[in-house]
Scaffold this motif. Structure first.
Motif, PDB file in Angstrom:
ATOM      1  N   PHE A 126      43.149  43.527  36.147  1.00 31.26           N
ATOM      2  CA  PHE A 126      41.731  43.211  36.142  1.00 31.26           C
ATOM      3  C   PHE A 126      40.938  44.485  35.952  1.00 31.26           C
ATOM      4  CE2 PHE A 126      40.477  38.938  38.253  1.00 31.26           C
ATOM      5  CZ  PHE A 126      41.322  38.260  37.382  1.00 31.26           C
ATOM      6  N   SER A 127      39.825  44.387  35.244  1.00 32.26           N
ATOM      7  CA  SER A 127      38.914  45.518  35.102  1.00 32.26           C
ATOM      8  C   SER A 127      38.105  45.679  36.387  1.00 32.26           C
ATOM      9  CB  SER A 127      37.962  45.304  33.919  1.00 32.26           C
ATOM     10  OG  SER A 127      37.076  44.230  34.196  1.00 32.26           O
ATOM     11  N   LEU A 128      37.432  46.825  36.517  1.00 31.21           N
ATOM     12  CA  LEU A 128      36.587  47.063  37.689  1.00 31.21           C
ATOM     13  C   LEU A 128      35.505  45.997  37.791  1.00 31.21           C
ATOM     14  CD1 LEU A 128      35.695  48.764  40.086  1.00 31.21           C
ATOM     15  CD2 LEU A 128      34.375  50.209  38.497  1.00 31.21           C
ATOM     16  N   THR A 129      34.922  45.637  36.656  1.00 33.51           N
ATOM     17  CA  THR A 129      33.890  44.599  36.654  1.00 33.51           C
ATOM     18  C   THR A 129      34.442  43.273  37.183  1.00 33.51           C
ATOM     19  OG1 THR A 129      32.784  45.614  34.754  1.00 33.51           O
ATOM     20  CG2 THR A 129      32.261  43.316  35.221  1.00 33.51           C
ATOM     21  N   GLN A 130      35.648  42.942  36.759  1.00 33.03           N
ATOM     22  CA  GLN A 130      36.253  41.696  37.226  1.00 33.03           C
ATOM     23  C   GLN A 130      36.533  41.732  38.725  1.00 33.03           C
ATOM     24  OE1 GLN A 130      39.430  41.534  34.156  1.00 33.03           O
ATOM     25  NE2 GLN A 130      38.696  39.447  33.791  1.00 33.03           N
ATOM     26  N   LEU A 132      34.772  43.342  40.878  1.00 35.47           N
ATOM     27  CA  LEU A 132      33.474  43.124  41.510  1.00 35.47           C
ATOM     28  C   LEU A 132      33.138  41.642  41.531  1.00 35.47           C
ATOM     29  CD1 LEU A 132      31.399  46.091  39.998  1.00 35.47           C
ATOM     30  CD2 LEU A 132      32.249  45.868  42.351  1.00 35.47           C
ATOM     31  N   GLY A 133      33.493  40.932  40.466  1.00 37.34           N
ATOM     32  CA  GLY A 133      33.290  39.486  40.441  1.00 37.34           C
ATOM     33  C   GLY A 133      34.120  38.775  41.489  1.00 37.34           C
ATOM     34  N   VAL A 134      35.380  39.208  41.643  1.00 38.59           N
ATOM     35  CA  VAL A 134      36.237  38.635  42.687  1.00 38.59           C
ATOM     36  C   VAL A 134      35.626  38.873  44.068  1.00 38.59           C
ATOM     37  CG1 VAL A 134      38.488  38.792  43.823  1.00 38.59           C
ATOM     38  CG2 VAL A 134      38.350  38.817  41.329  1.00 38.59           C
ATOM     39  N   LEU A 135      35.102  40.102  44.284  1.00 37.24           N
ATOM     40  CA  LEU A 135      34.474  40.429  45.568  1.00 37.24           C
ATOM     41  C   LEU A 135      33.268  39.534  45.833  1.00 37.24           C
ATOM     42  CD1 LEU A 135      34.270  42.249  48.057  1.00 37.24           C
ATOM     43  CD2 LEU A 135      32.904  43.841  46.683  1.00 37.24           C
ATOM     44  N   GLY A 253      45.508  35.131  36.705  1.00 40.94           N
ATOM     45  CA  GLY A 253      44.488  35.560  37.651  1.00 40.94           C
ATOM     46  C   GLY A 253      43.116  35.003  37.333  1.00 40.94           C
ATOM     47  N   GLU A 254      42.738  35.018  36.062  1.00 34.36           N
ATOM     48  CA  GLU A 254      41.418  34.501  35.678  1.00 34.36           C
ATOM     49  C   GLU A 254      41.331  33.002  35.924  1.00 34.36           C
ATOM     50  OE1 GLU A 254      40.084  35.590  31.819  1.00 34.36           O
ATOM     51  OE2 GLU A 254      40.351  37.748  32.141  1.00 34.36           O
ATOM     52  N   ALA A 255      42.394  32.277  35.607  1.00 33.19           N
ATOM     53  CA  ALA A 255      42.396  30.837  35.848  1.00 33.19           C
ATOM     54  C   ALA A 255      42.256  30.540  37.332  1.00 33.19           C
ATOM     55  CB  ALA A 255      43.674  30.209  35.298  1.00 33.19           C
ATOM     56  N   VAL A 296      33.713  37.568  36.552  1.00 34.99           N
ATOM     57  CA  VAL A 296      35.138  37.700  36.238  1.00 34.99           C
ATOM     58  C   VAL A 296      35.399  37.309  34.792  1.00 34.99           C
ATOM     59  CG1 VAL A 296      37.431  36.747  36.705  1.00 34.99           C
ATOM     60  CG2 VAL A 296      35.937  37.411  38.599  1.00 34.99           C
ATOM     61  N   GLU A 297      34.776  36.222  34.361  1.00 37.03           N
ATOM     62  CA  GLU A 297      35.003  35.743  32.992  1.00 37.03           C
ATOM     63  C   GLU A 297      34.411  36.693  31.957  1.00 37.03           C
ATOM     64  OE1 GLU A 297      36.509  33.523  30.029  1.00 37.03           O
ATOM     65  OE2 GLU A 297      36.904  33.340  32.175  1.00 37.03           O
TER      66      GLU A 297
END
Length: 300
Positions: A126-130, A132-135, A253-255, A296-297
């Motif tokens: 996952f990227s850092l941005t993703q 942050l989305g998970v958080l 992970g994204e799903a 995340v998306e």
């Protein structure tokens, strides 16, 4: 259908299809969870649903899809103990806590552990941005659970055990998501795994429900259980089938993260159907969950 699924696997079209499937699974899974909690004993409701799944899926498995061969049988059979533990955990938690408290905890535990499992098993990152989305998504999910814990008045004496059970069951969500993704990717025809999964992984809870039924003095009407079972089975085919196909088409992970927007739908169902209280704070937390999923998306 299987040829089309295989043709778009790992492509931009597959990514889009996986996103749609994961969001569809989120909505359907929230409906599925509310059916199991509902107004019928959660052990009986799950047993009724699983019985219908076996009866509806068996003809498909026997006559419409290629049968598993060799190690593919082991992949199908391996899903049984994992999903059995998950279903027992859900029934134990639902029998002790309110739907809008238990469900967000279960689903909130899943994304991070699934992302870690996807990294270890499939090499996904996952990227850092993703992250942050998970958080953001997990903050919304757990915030929703904590707010519910403070405000809901029913089942207060069993609420803490329910939360511990929900947390453990949430870990099992990550285990079965990772395993199912591994198994459906290891089966040449994805619908072979799906059809036999709904047969093999559904034979356990009907036995548990039958034993419980025999000990009950106040039994719900059998016709009501049949209706619940058939409805729940059809929803399960759409919910679990959609997310499994999503993990075949694109990143696991994204799903998994997108599917956990089911907590938004669950809160709405708890309010509209189960008559559980909803206010502006819940709406804000639900919005945070949705924003996290969008991050995340878009961050991928």
């Amino acid at each position: 259908m299987s040829d089309w699924i295989l043709s778009i696997e790992g492509t931009p079209a597959g990514h889009t299809a996986a996103m749609i499937l994961a969001l569809t699974a989120a909505l359907l899974h929230a409906i599925f969870g509310s059916l199991q909690k509902g107004r019928i004993d959660p052990w009986l409701s799950r047993g009724a649903i699983d019985s219908a799944q076996v009866l509806l899926a068996l003809p498909l498995a026997l006559f419409l899809v290629p049968w598993p061969e060799g190690h593919e049988w082991l992949l199908v059979l391996g899903a049984l103990p994992i999903h059995f533990c998950y279903k027992v955990g859900m029934a134990l938690a639902y029998s002790r806590g309110a739907f809008t408290v238990v469900y967000p905890i279960v689903r909130g535990m899943g994304p991070v552990f699934t992302v870690i499992g996807a990294y270890l098993v499939f090499g996904e990152t996952f990227s850092l941005t993703q992250w942050l989305g998970v958080l953001a998504l997990m903050t919304g999910i757990f915030g929703l659970a904590v707010y519910n814990l403070k405000t809901i008045k029913v089942d207060r004496d069993t609420l803490v055990p329910a939360l511990w059970l929900a947390a453990g069951t949430g870990g099992l969500v990550a285990v079965y998501t990772t395993y199912d993704a591994f198994a459906i990717r290891g089966t040449p025809n994805p619908f072979t795994f799906l059809a036999w999964f709904f047969v093999v992984a559904s034979v356990d809870m009907p036995i548990v429900a039958a034993l419980r039924w025999r000990r009950m003095t106040d039994r719900p009407p059998l016709a009501r259980l049949v209706r619940l079972g058939v409805t729940g089975a059809i929803i399960a085919f759409g919910s679990f089938g959609s997310v499994m196909l999503a993990t075949r088409l694109d990143k696991v992970g994204e799903a998994a993260v997108l599917r956990e927007t089911s907590t938004v739908f669950a809160a709405l169902i708890g309010w509209l159907v189960l008559r559980e209280t909803v206010g502006p704070r819940r709406i804000a937390l639900m919005s945070l969950i949705a924003v996290g999923a969008v991050i995340v998306e878009l961050g991928g």
